[in-house]
Every structure is written in C-alpha cells, then in structure tokens.
Motif scaffolding. Sequence first.
Motif, mmCIF file in Angstrom:
data_model
loop_
_atom_site.group_PDB
_atom_site.id
_atom_site.type_symbol
_atom_site.label_atom_id
_atom_site.label_comp_id
_atom_site.label_asym_id
_atom_site.label_seq_id
_atom_site.Cartn_x
_atom_site.Cartn_y
_atom_site.Cartn_z
ATOM 1 N N PHE A 176 18.430 8.682 -3.249
ATOM 2 C CA PHE A 176 17.993 7.665 -4.199
ATOM 3 C C PHE A 176 17.261 6.538 -3.471
ATOM 4 C CE2 PHE A 176 18.757 3.524 -6.203
ATOM 5 C CZ PHE A 176 18.131 3.733 -7.434
ATOM 6 N N THR A 177 17.816 6.078 -2.347
ATOM 7 C CA THR A 177 17.193 4.986 -1.593
ATOM 8 C C THR A 177 15.816 5.394 -1.100
ATOM 9 O OG1 THR A 177 19.374 4.199 -0.898
ATOM 10 C CG2 THR A 177 17.474 3.412 0.351
ATOM 11 N N LEU A 178 15.707 6.601 -0.564
ATOM 12 C CA LEU A 178 14.420 7.063 -0.056
ATOM 13 C C LEU A 178 13.411 7.203 -1.192
ATOM 14 C CD1 LEU A 178 12.673 8.099 2.270
ATOM 15 C CD2 LEU A 178 13.609 10.389 1.847
ATOM 16 N N ALA A 179 13.824 7.791 -2.302
ATOM 17 C CA ALA A 179 12.909 7.975 -3.430
ATOM 18 C C ALA A 179 12.447 6.637 -3.989
ATOM 19 C CB ALA A 179 13.593 8.807 -4.522
ATOM 20 N N PHE A 180 13.368 5.685 -4.088
ATOM 21 C CA PHE A 180 12.977 4.374 -4.612
ATOM 22 C C PHE A 180 11.989 3.695 -3.674
ATOM 23 C CE2 PHE A 180 13.300 -0.206 -4.945
ATOM 24 C CZ PHE A 180 13.129 -0.398 -6.316
ATOM 25 N N CYS A 181 12.260 3.712 -2.383
ATOM 26 C CA CYS A 181 11.367 3.053 -1.422
ATOM 27 C C CYS A 181 9.975 3.674 -1.442
ATOM 28 C CB CYS A 181 11.960 3.135 -0.017
ATOM 29 S SG CYS A 181 13.403 2.089 0.249
ATOM 30 N N LEU A 182 9.907 4.995 -1.423
ATOM 31 C CA LEU A 182 8.604 5.650 -1.393
ATOM 32 C C LEU A 182 7.869 5.491 -2.726
ATOM 33 C CD1 LEU A 182 9.416 8.943 0.563
ATOM 34 C CD2 LEU A 182 8.441 6.806 1.421
ATOM 35 N N GLY A 183 8.594 5.601 -3.833
ATOM 36 C CA GLY A 183 7.958 5.434 -5.137
ATOM 37 C C GLY A 183 7.431 4.024 -5.345
ATOM 38 N N THR A 184 8.219 3.021 -4.960
ATOM 39 C CA THR A 184 7.782 1.635 -5.112
ATOM 40 C C THR A 184 6.643 1.320 -4.149
ATOM 41 O OG1 THR A 184 10.046 1.045 -5.724
ATOM 42 C CG2 THR A 184 8.550 -0.761 -5.162
ATOM 43 N N ALA A 185 6.711 1.865 -2.936
ATOM 44 C CA ALA A 185 5.620 1.672 -1.975
ATOM 45 C C ALA A 185 4.319 2.244 -2.526
ATOM 46 C CB ALA A 185 5.969 2.326 -0.645
ATOM 47 N N LEU A 186 4.395 3.406 -3.175
ATOM 48 C CA LEU A 186 3.199 4.007 -3.771
ATOM 49 C C LEU A 186 2.650 3.121 -4.883
ATOM 50 C CD1 LEU A 186 1.229 6.374 -4.110
ATOM 51 C CD2 LEU A 186 2.913 7.453 -5.623
ATOM 52 N N ALA A 187 3.547 2.590 -5.726
ATOM 53 C CA ALA A 187 3.102 1.727 -6.825
ATOM 54 C C ALA A 187 2.422 0.466 -6.295
ATOM 55 C CB ALA A 187 4.299 1.353 -7.698
ATOM 56 N N LEU A 188 2.986 -0.148 -5.258
ATOM 57 C CA LEU A 188 2.378 -1.345 -4.681
ATOM 58 C C LEU A 188 1.033 -1.021 -4.036
ATOM 59 C CD1 LEU A 188 5.497 -3.055 -3.029
ATOM 60 C CD2 LEU A 188 4.389 -3.632 -5.203
ATOM 61 N N GLY A 189 0.965 0.110 -3.361
ATOM 62 C CA GLY A 189 -0.292 0.507 -2.731
ATOM 63 C C GLY A 189 -1.392 0.756 -3.751
ATOM 64 N N LEU A 190 -1.044 1.416 -4.869
ATOM 65 C CA LEU A 190 -2.027 1.664 -5.921
ATOM 66 C C LEU A 190 -2.478 0.356 -6.570
ATOM 67 C CD1 LEU A 190 -0.475 4.841 -7.604
ATOM 68 C CD2 LEU A 190 -2.514 4.734 -6.148
ATOM 69 N N ALA A 191 -1.532 -0.577 -6.742
ATOM 70 C CA ALA A 191 -1.892 -1.881 -7.298
ATOM 71 C C ALA A 191 -2.869 -2.604 -6.376
ATOM 72 C CB ALA A 191 -0.641 -2.730 -7.506
ATOM 73 N N ALA A 192 -2.620 -2.548 -5.075
ATOM 74 C CA ALA A 192 -3.508 -3.205 -4.115
ATOM 75 C C ALA A 192 -4.906 -2.586 -4.122
ATOM 76 C CB ALA A 192 -2.906 -3.121 -2.716
ATOM 77 N N LYS A 193 -4.985 -1.297 -4.364
ATOM 78 C CA LYS A 193 -6.275 -0.612 -4.297
ATOM 79 C C LYS A 193 -7.083 -0.749 -5.585
ATOM 80 C CE LYS A 193 -8.392 3.908 -3.404
ATOM 81 N NZ LYS A 193 -9.374 3.357 -2.444
ATOM 82 N N TYR A 194 -6.415 -0.664 -6.740
ATOM 83 C CA TYR A 194 -7.164 -0.513 -7.977
ATOM 84 C C TYR A 194 -7.180 -1.744 -8.887
ATOM 85 C CZ TYR A 194 -7.396 4.428 -6.814
ATOM 86 O OH TYR A 194 -7.656 5.616 -6.188
ATOM 87 N N LEU A 195 -6.241 -2.643 -8.755
ATOM 88 C CA LEU A 195 -6.253 -3.820 -9.619
ATOM 89 C C LEU A 195 -7.377 -4.774 -9.211
ATOM 90 C CD1 LEU A 195 -2.480 -4.794 -10.061
ATOM 91 C CD2 LEU A 195 -4.008 -3.738 -11.742
ATOM 92 N N PRO A 196 -7.960 -5.492 -10.160
ATOM 93 C CA PRO A 196 -8.921 -6.544 -9.791
ATOM 94 C C PRO A 196 -8.210 -7.673 -9.070
ATOM 95 C CG PRO A 196 -8.408 -6.651 -12.121
ATOM 96 C CD PRO A 196 -7.762 -5.394 -11.619
#
Length: 244
Positions: free
Chosen positions: A134-154
């Motif tokens: 659970f800890t690993l999945a949460f960290c990787l999933g949240t890291a992906l969400a933050l990375g996508l926000a940094a790349k695609y949000l204005p």
Amino acid sequence: MQTSSGAKLDFGRVALLLVFLGVGGFFWDSPALWPLKVLVVMIHESGHALATLLAGGAVDRITLAAHESGACLSRLPATHFAQVAVYSAGYVGSALAGAFLLLATFRFRLRRLVLVAASVGLAVMGVLYAGDGFTLAFCLGTALALGLAAKYLPDGGVDMVNLFLSAFTALYVAFDLRSALGHGAAAHSVSDASLLANLTPVPSWAWAAIWSFVSLALLGLFARWSLRAARPEGLGSSLLSGRR
C-alpha cells in the motif's frame, strides 16, 4: 495590503490562500481529501527518515495506513540529542515542506521544478523505504499525479496546486495539534510527542503545542515572504495566468 516592511502583498494570492484554508477546514472529513491527508502523513514520516539519516542512523522502512496513520521504523544513534531531533522532525518536516513549496513557487518562480522535485522525492522514498504494498503504491501513484500536474497544467494551475498543498499542510499541523490536546497522551501513547516526553521532563501535550506553534509560525513567515506582489518586470503575479 502591506507587510510591516512596506512590501505589498498580492491580494489575489492571499485571498486564494484563505479560501483554500476555509475549504480544507470545512471539508476536512470529506473522503475527497483522503489522498492529501495520507500525503502529508508521508511527508511527516519522511521528515523522521531524513533526520535519522542526517543523525547517522539507518531507516528500515516507512509504512502508511489507509486510516491516515504512518510509522518510520529506524535505528537511531544512542545520543539523547539525536533521538530528540529525530522524534521532533516529523512535526516540523511537513511544515517546512509546505513553507519551501510556497517560497519556491511564488518567490523564485520555480513552480514546475518544485512540483517535479516533490514527485521524484516521493517516488524515491517509496522505492527505498516503503514497508508494504500500500505504501509503495500510494507513493508511486501520487508521484505520478504530481509529475503529470507539473508537465501538463498551465502556470496558474501549478500555482494553485502548490498553494493548496501548502494550505493543506498548515491545516494538517493545526488539526494534529487539536487532536493531541483534545485527546491527551493516553490516546497517543506512541505519538512523537509521547516519545519526546519519555526522553525529557516536558509532557507530551507541551511538545505537541511547541512544535505545532513552531510549524505554523514557519508557514506564516514563509507565506509572508512568498505572497508579495511581483514587480512589473517579473513574470506576473496572477495565479490564473496561462502558460507562457
């Protein structure tokens, strides 16, 4: 709106910060905020882990739970000072993270870089120290969400994400203090405050109050530095500006 030094604060940013604080506080128990609560718990435990490494200890694992609790299992140096520092690091770690997020975003215009750094740091902590799936999945999933926000949000969207994360960090510190003072040491027998109380003559409620006050003061100070209006020749102060 001006600071005591005469520097003007950006009214739009200050107003949006207050709105985020109000929304977060009002909907604190909403399931929609669950991922953010677990994220701040992970930041809290990462503070313990980093302090352990800086003190010369070793981190065995970090675990998160779906009911918004966490633990950092470490081998600490035997010195009294090192143990107090490590136990205290969780209280101020999330506050410092929120404070630097504000400063990097609005003072130094590193909005995307700081979000990418948060994404990478979360992924690294998960890969190195996650103690369960659970800890690993949460960290990787949240890291992906933050990375996508940094790349695609204005730019304005990234600003708002960073500002909301900072506001939520402040709320979490405040609610953690309320929980510690409202339920007492008996209900938090394995809390950081109780561990500090076992090492010192200071009671657990006092430790919780001290570090929560310090954390909120840091957030307030960094917010004051960060939310000043931009100079005309800068990159602009509007949170709602588009990508440049």
